[in-house]
Each structure stands twice: as structure tokens, then as C-alpha cells.
Design a protein around this motif. Structure first.
Motif, PDB file in Angstrom:
ATOM      1  N   ALA A  67     109.075 -72.463  26.355  1.00  0.00           N
ATOM      2  CA  ALA A  67     107.979 -71.682  26.923  1.00  0.00           C
ATOM      3  C   ALA A  67     106.878 -71.377  25.907  1.00  0.00           C
ATOM      4  O   ALA A  67     105.899 -70.708  26.234  1.00  0.00           O
ATOM      5  CB  ALA A  67     108.529 -70.374  27.484  1.00  0.00           C
ATOM      6  N   ALA A  68     107.027 -71.875  24.681  1.00  0.00           N
ATOM      7  CA  ALA A  68     106.080 -71.570  23.598  1.00  0.00           C
ATOM      8  C   ALA A  68     104.904 -72.534  23.618  1.00  0.00           C
ATOM      9  O   ALA A  68     104.956 -73.598  24.244  1.00  0.00           O
ATOM     10  CB  ALA A  68     106.805 -71.658  22.250  1.00  0.00           C
ATOM     11  N   PRO A  69     103.826 -72.212  22.901  1.00  0.00           N
ATOM     12  CA  PRO A  69     102.707 -73.148  22.768  1.00  0.00           C
ATOM     13  C   PRO A  69     103.133 -74.428  22.047  1.00  0.00           C
ATOM     14  O   PRO A  69     104.063 -74.410  21.235  1.00  0.00           O
ATOM     15  CB  PRO A  69     101.681 -72.369  21.941  1.00  0.00           C
ATOM     16  CG  PRO A  69     102.088 -70.939  22.024  1.00  0.00           C
ATOM     17  CD  PRO A  69     103.564 -70.928  22.220  1.00  0.00           C
ATOM     18  N   GLU A  70     102.445 -75.517  22.339  1.00  0.00           N
ATOM     19  CA  GLU A  70     102.746 -76.797  21.713  1.00  0.00           C
ATOM     20  C   GLU A  70     102.500 -76.712  20.206  1.00  0.00           C
ATOM     21  O   GLU A  70     101.565 -76.057  19.746  1.00  0.00           O
ATOM     22  CB  GLU A  70     101.874 -77.881  22.344  1.00  0.00           C
ATOM     23  CG  GLU A  70     102.382 -79.285  22.135  1.00  0.00           C
ATOM     24  CD  GLU A  70     101.880 -79.864  20.837  1.00  0.00           C
ATOM     25  OE1 GLU A  70     102.622 -80.654  20.220  1.00  0.00           O
ATOM     26  OE2 GLU A  70     100.756 -79.522  20.432  1.00  0.00           O
ATOM     27  N   ALA A  71     103.369 -77.362  19.421  1.00  0.00           N
ATOM     28  CA  ALA A  71     103.367 -77.186  17.970  1.00  0.00           C
ATOM     29  C   ALA A  71     102.026 -77.539  17.333  1.00  0.00           C
ATOM     30  O   ALA A  71     101.572 -76.850  16.416  1.00  0.00           O
ATOM     31  CB  ALA A  71     104.480 -78.017  17.349  1.00  0.00           C
ATOM     32  N   THR A  72     101.383 -78.614  17.801  1.00  0.00           N
ATOM     33  CA  THR A  72     100.112 -79.013  17.194  1.00  0.00           C
ATOM     34  C   THR A  72      99.063 -77.921  17.349  1.00  0.00           C
ATOM     35  O   THR A  72      98.318 -77.628  16.403  1.00  0.00           O
ATOM     36  CB  THR A  72      99.610 -80.323  17.815  1.00  0.00           C
ATOM     37  OG1 THR A  72     100.580 -81.355  17.574  1.00  0.00           O
ATOM     38  CG2 THR A  72      98.278 -80.739  17.229  1.00  0.00           C
ATOM     39  N   ALA A  73      99.019 -77.292  18.516  1.00  0.00           N
ATOM     40  CA  ALA A  73      98.058 -76.210  18.723  1.00  0.00           C
ATOM     41  C   ALA A  73      98.368 -75.024  17.814  1.00  0.00           C
ATOM     42  O   ALA A  73      97.458 -74.397  17.257  1.00  0.00           O
ATOM     43  CB  ALA A  73      98.077 -75.773  20.191  1.00  0.00           C
ATOM     44  N   VAL A  74      99.657 -74.719  17.670  1.00  0.00           N
ATOM     45  CA  VAL A  74     100.041 -73.594  16.815  1.00  0.00           C
ATOM     46  C   VAL A  74      99.659 -73.857  15.373  1.00  0.00           C
ATOM     47  O   VAL A  74      99.077 -72.994  14.691  1.00  0.00           O
ATOM     48  CB  VAL A  74     101.553 -73.312  16.925  1.00  0.00           C
ATOM     49  CG1 VAL A  74     101.988 -72.269  15.891  1.00  0.00           C
ATOM     50  CG2 VAL A  74     101.914 -72.841  18.321  1.00  0.00           C
ATOM     51  N   VAL A  75      99.960 -75.037  14.871  1.00  0.00           N
ATOM     52  CA  VAL A  75      99.710 -75.295  13.458  1.00  0.00           C
ATOM     53  C   VAL A  75      98.215 -75.406  13.179  1.00  0.00           C
ATOM     54  O   VAL A  75      97.743 -75.023  12.095  1.00  0.00           O
ATOM     55  CB  VAL A  75     100.483 -76.547  12.989  1.00  0.00           C
ATOM     56  CG1 VAL A  75      99.830 -77.841  13.419  1.00  0.00           C
ATOM     57  CG2 VAL A  75     100.675 -76.516  11.474  1.00  0.00           C
ATOM     58  N   ARG A  76      97.449 -75.860  14.142  1.00  0.00           N
ATOM     59  CA  ARG A  76      95.987 -75.872  13.963  1.00  0.00           C
ATOM     60  C   ARG A  76      95.456 -74.444  13.862  1.00  0.00           C
ATOM     61  O   ARG A  76      94.592 -74.135  13.024  1.00  0.00           O
ATOM     62  CB  ARG A  76      95.306 -76.629  15.099  1.00  0.00           C
ATOM     63  CG  ARG A  76      95.492 -78.134  15.040  1.00  0.00           C
ATOM     64  CD  ARG A  76      94.735 -78.851  16.141  1.00  0.00           C
ATOM     65  NE  ARG A  76      94.920 -80.289  16.061  1.00  0.00           N
ATOM     66  CZ  ARG A  76      94.254 -81.106  15.259  1.00  0.00           C
ATOM     67  NH1 ARG A  76      93.312 -80.600  14.452  1.00  0.00           N
ATOM     68  NH2 ARG A  76      94.509 -82.405  15.242  1.00  0.00           N
ATOM     69  N   GLU A  77      95.959 -73.570  14.711  1.00  0.00           N
ATOM     70  CA  GLU A  77      95.550 -72.160  14.648  1.00  0.00           C
ATOM     71  C   GLU A  77      96.014 -71.530  13.342  1.00  0.00           C
ATOM     72  O   GLU A  77      95.285 -70.750  12.718  1.00  0.00           O
ATOM     73  CB  GLU A  77      96.114 -71.396  15.850  1.00  0.00           C
ATOM     74  CG  GLU A  77      95.595 -69.975  15.957  1.00  0.00           C
ATOM     75  CD  GLU A  77      96.092 -69.258  17.200  1.00  0.00           C
ATOM     76  OE1 GLU A  77      95.845 -68.041  17.306  1.00  0.00           O
ATOM     77  OE2 GLU A  77      96.743 -69.902  18.051  1.00  0.00           O
ATOM     78  N   ALA A  78      97.230 -71.868  12.906  1.00  0.00           N
ATOM     79  CA  ALA A  78      97.743 -71.328  11.644  1.00  0.00           C
ATOM     80  C   ALA A  78      96.883 -71.789  10.470  1.00  0.00           C
ATOM     81  O   ALA A  78      96.599 -71.008   9.552  1.00  0.00           O
ATOM     82  CB  ALA A  78      99.194 -71.751  11.445  1.00  0.00           C
ATOM     83  N   ALA A  79      96.470 -73.052  10.482  1.00  0.00           N
ATOM     84  CA  ALA A  79      95.625 -73.568   9.408  1.00  0.00           C
ATOM     85  C   ALA A  79      94.278 -72.853   9.379  1.00  0.00           C
ATOM     86  O   ALA A  79      93.745 -72.548   8.296  1.00  0.00           O
ATOM     87  CB  ALA A  79      95.428 -75.070   9.572  1.00  0.00           C
ATOM     88  N   ARG A  80      93.713 -72.578  10.548  1.00  0.00           N
ATOM     89  CA  ARG A  80      92.456 -71.812  10.595  1.00  0.00           C
ATOM     90  C   ARG A  80      92.672 -70.403  10.054  1.00  0.00           C
ATOM     91  O   ARG A  80      91.811 -69.853   9.351  1.00  0.00           O
ATOM     92  CB  ARG A  80      91.920 -71.754  12.029  1.00  0.00           C
ATOM     93  CG  ARG A  80      91.297 -73.057  12.512  1.00  0.00           C
ATOM     94  CD  ARG A  80      90.517 -72.851  13.798  1.00  0.00           C
ATOM     95  NE  ARG A  80      91.387 -72.465  14.903  1.00  0.00           N
ATOM     96  CZ  ARG A  80      91.966 -73.321  15.732  1.00  0.00           C
ATOM     97  NH1 ARG A  80      91.780 -74.630  15.560  1.00  0.00           N
ATOM     98  NH2 ARG A  80      92.720 -72.891  16.722  1.00  0.00           N
ATOM     99  N   PHE A  81      93.813 -69.812  10.381  1.00  0.00           N
ATOM    100  CA  PHE A  81      94.120 -68.458   9.924  1.00  0.00           C
ATOM    101  C   PHE A  81      94.235 -68.412   8.404  1.00  0.00           C
ATOM    102  O   PHE A  81      93.700 -67.511   7.754  1.00  0.00           O
ATOM    103  CB  PHE A  81      95.426 -67.987  10.562  1.00  0.00           C
ATOM    104  CG  PHE A  81      95.854 -66.609  10.156  1.00  0.00           C
ATOM    105  CD1 PHE A  81      95.324 -65.490  10.764  1.00  0.00           C
ATOM    106  CD2 PHE A  81      96.801 -66.436   9.157  1.00  0.00           C
ATOM    107  CE1 PHE A  81      95.712 -64.216  10.392  1.00  0.00           C
ATOM    108  CE2 PHE A  81      97.204 -65.161   8.772  1.00  0.00           C
ATOM    109  CZ  PHE A  81      96.657 -64.049   9.392  1.00  0.00           C
ATOM    110  N   VAL A  82      94.907 -69.388   7.812  1.00  0.00           N
ATOM    111  CA  VAL A  82      95.085 -69.428   6.360  1.00  0.00           C
ATOM    112  C   VAL A  82      93.775 -69.731   5.653  1.00  0.00           C
ATOM    113  O   VAL A  82      93.457 -69.145   4.615  1.00  0.00           O
ATOM    114  CB  VAL A  82      96.148 -70.480   5.985  1.00  0.00           C
ATOM    115  CG1 VAL A  82      96.179 -70.730   4.480  1.00  0.00           C
ATOM    116  CG2 VAL A  82      97.520 -70.047   6.477  1.00  0.00           C
ATOM    117  N   GLY A  83      92.987 -70.645   6.214  1.00  0.00           N
ATOM    118  CA  GLY A  83      91.750 -71.036   5.556  1.00  0.00           C
ATOM    119  C   GLY A  83      92.024 -71.647   4.194  1.00  0.00           C
ATOM    120  O   GLY A  83      92.893 -72.513   4.048  1.00  0.00           O
ATOM    121  N   ALA A  84      91.322 -71.176   3.183  1.00  0.00           N
ATOM    122  CA  ALA A  84      91.479 -71.700   1.826  1.00  0.00           C
ATOM    123  C   ALA A  84      92.432 -70.867   0.983  1.00  0.00           C
ATOM    124  O   ALA A  84      92.562 -71.109  -0.216  1.00  0.00           O
ATOM    125  CB  ALA A  84      90.113 -71.771   1.150  1.00  0.00           C
TER     126      ALA A  84
END
Length: 211
Positions: A67-84
Motif C-alpha cells: 500500500a506504500a508509494p512506489e520506490a522510485t517516487a519515494v527515492v526521488r522525493e528523498a533525494a530532493r529532501f537531502v539536496g546537497a
């Protein structure tokens, strides 16, 4: 104000993406100036099967990740959150492998350097009874933030441990700016040379960005 550091933790289906294991949950805590300034957490749907052993360990079930979001979408959001932001994890070799593997599956780079609170604790607190996260949290009297082996609870505890390390580097060793670059140098330093390394940094002037 010092630059933020991203403290990350994964829950997974196994010990190595090289053996086909996938992430089931990721959490990231942004630490800045010893304070938590933001958090990210999500379960991840990869299609990988979660064994009963892993479910017993983490509490994460196959139904939960279905029932969770698809992994690619999650990791893309996580990468945006981390930034540099540079990254830290407890037993960083494990989390770095999954971070790099999941980013690669999403066609994203993973340029950030990692520091490891296990290696750092061995340099700074060799007298600790163990360098497991829960033991170190109790050793320093830090708060337990939730159930162990869930990503956000473990990331919160690792962030609290990192903040304590930075505090001790300032107050016990006189290091005015214990930034990520120093953490990486410290974890690579042979234990007998730790005192000399910290003495050099204690004598160094404070960079303007950290003043």
C-alpha cells in the motif's frame, strides 16, 4: 549557521542490494547546529518479498509495503529532501549501499560523502560497552524515540548521537567547528592518532560560515 547534515536510516528485506535485497522504508533527519530542523519518512513499494523474520524484526509487513508509494517516487522525493547535504548513518556502509542502489534504480546520482557514527563512536568513546546504536543512546542518556528497527526512530536516535558527538568535540576537545569534513577525517583516523588530529583542529581558526 553550520550547513545541515542528513542522517539516514533504511529498513530492508536483507543485508545487501547486491544479493537482491531492497529497501522497505527510509527516514532522513536533517540536523543543523545540533538541532533537528526537518524530517522525511516513507515506506517503499518495490515488489520485493519481506520474510517473516524481517517482519518480526521491523514490524513491516508485505501488506504495508503493497500500500506504500512506489520506490522510485519515494527515492526521488528523498533525494530532493537531502539536496546537497552530506550524510551520516549508524553503520553507514549498510545504508550507503542501499542509498546508492535505490538512487541508481531511479537514474539519480549519489554524490554525497557519508560519515559513520559507529566508526566515530569507536574513536571518541572507546570505553563504551558496545557501539550498537541502542547501547550508545543509553550510554549517553539520550532519549529513545520509538521502536528500534523502524527507520524514523533509528534515524532520530542516530541524529541525537551525532549531535552529542559534535557537542563533545566542541566542549571536551575544543573543536569550534566539528563539521562533516572533520567527521570523515576522524573516522578514517587510526585510534592512536585521534588526539593529535583533534588537537590540530582545536588550534585551527573558526571558518566564517561556522562563526
Amino acid at each position: 549557521m553550520p550547513s545541515p547534515i542528513a542522517v539516514i536510516d533504511f529498513e530492508t528485506t536483507g543485508i545487501s542490494p547486491g544479493q537482491g535485497a531492497r529497501a522497505t522504508e527510509v527516514a532522513i533527519v536533517l540536523l543543523q547546529g545540533g538541532r533537528v530542523v526537518d524530517r522525511f519518512q516513507s515506506l517503499m513499494r518495490t515488489g520485493a518479498w519481506i520474510s517473516p523474520f524481517i517482519t518480526q524484526l521491523t514490524g513491516i509487513t508485505n501488506a504495508m509495503v503493497a500500500a506504500a508509494p512506489e520506490a522510485t517516487a519515494v527515492v526521488r522525493e528523498a533525494a530532493r529532501f537531502v539536496g546537497a547535504a552530506p550524510m551520516v548513518a549508524h553503520n553507514a556502509a549498510f545504508d550507503r549501499r542501499f542509498w546508492q542502489a535505490e538512487l541508481a534504480l531511479a537514474d539519480l546520482p549519489a554524490p554525497q560523502p557519508f560519515a559513520c557514527t559507529v566508526l566515530l563512536s569507536r574513536r571518541l568513546y572507546p570505553q563504551a560497552p558496545s557501539h550498537r546504536l541502542g547501547v550508545l543512546v543509553d550510554y549517553h542518556g539520550l532519549p529513545r524515540t520509538g521502536a528500534a528497527h523502524r527507520a524514523l526512530a533509528d534515524a532520530e536516535m542516530a541524529a541525537a548521537l551525532l549531535a552529542r558527538m559534535q557537542h563533545d568535540l566542541r566542549t571536551r576537545w575544543g573543536v569550534a567547528a566539528p563539521d562533516h569534513a572533520l567527521l570523515v577525517a576522524l573516522q578514517r583516523c587510526a585510534r592512536p592518532a585521534v588526539g593529535a588530529l583533534l588537537a590540530r583542529h582545536a588550534a585551527a581558526p573558526v571558518p566564517p560560515a561556522a562563526a
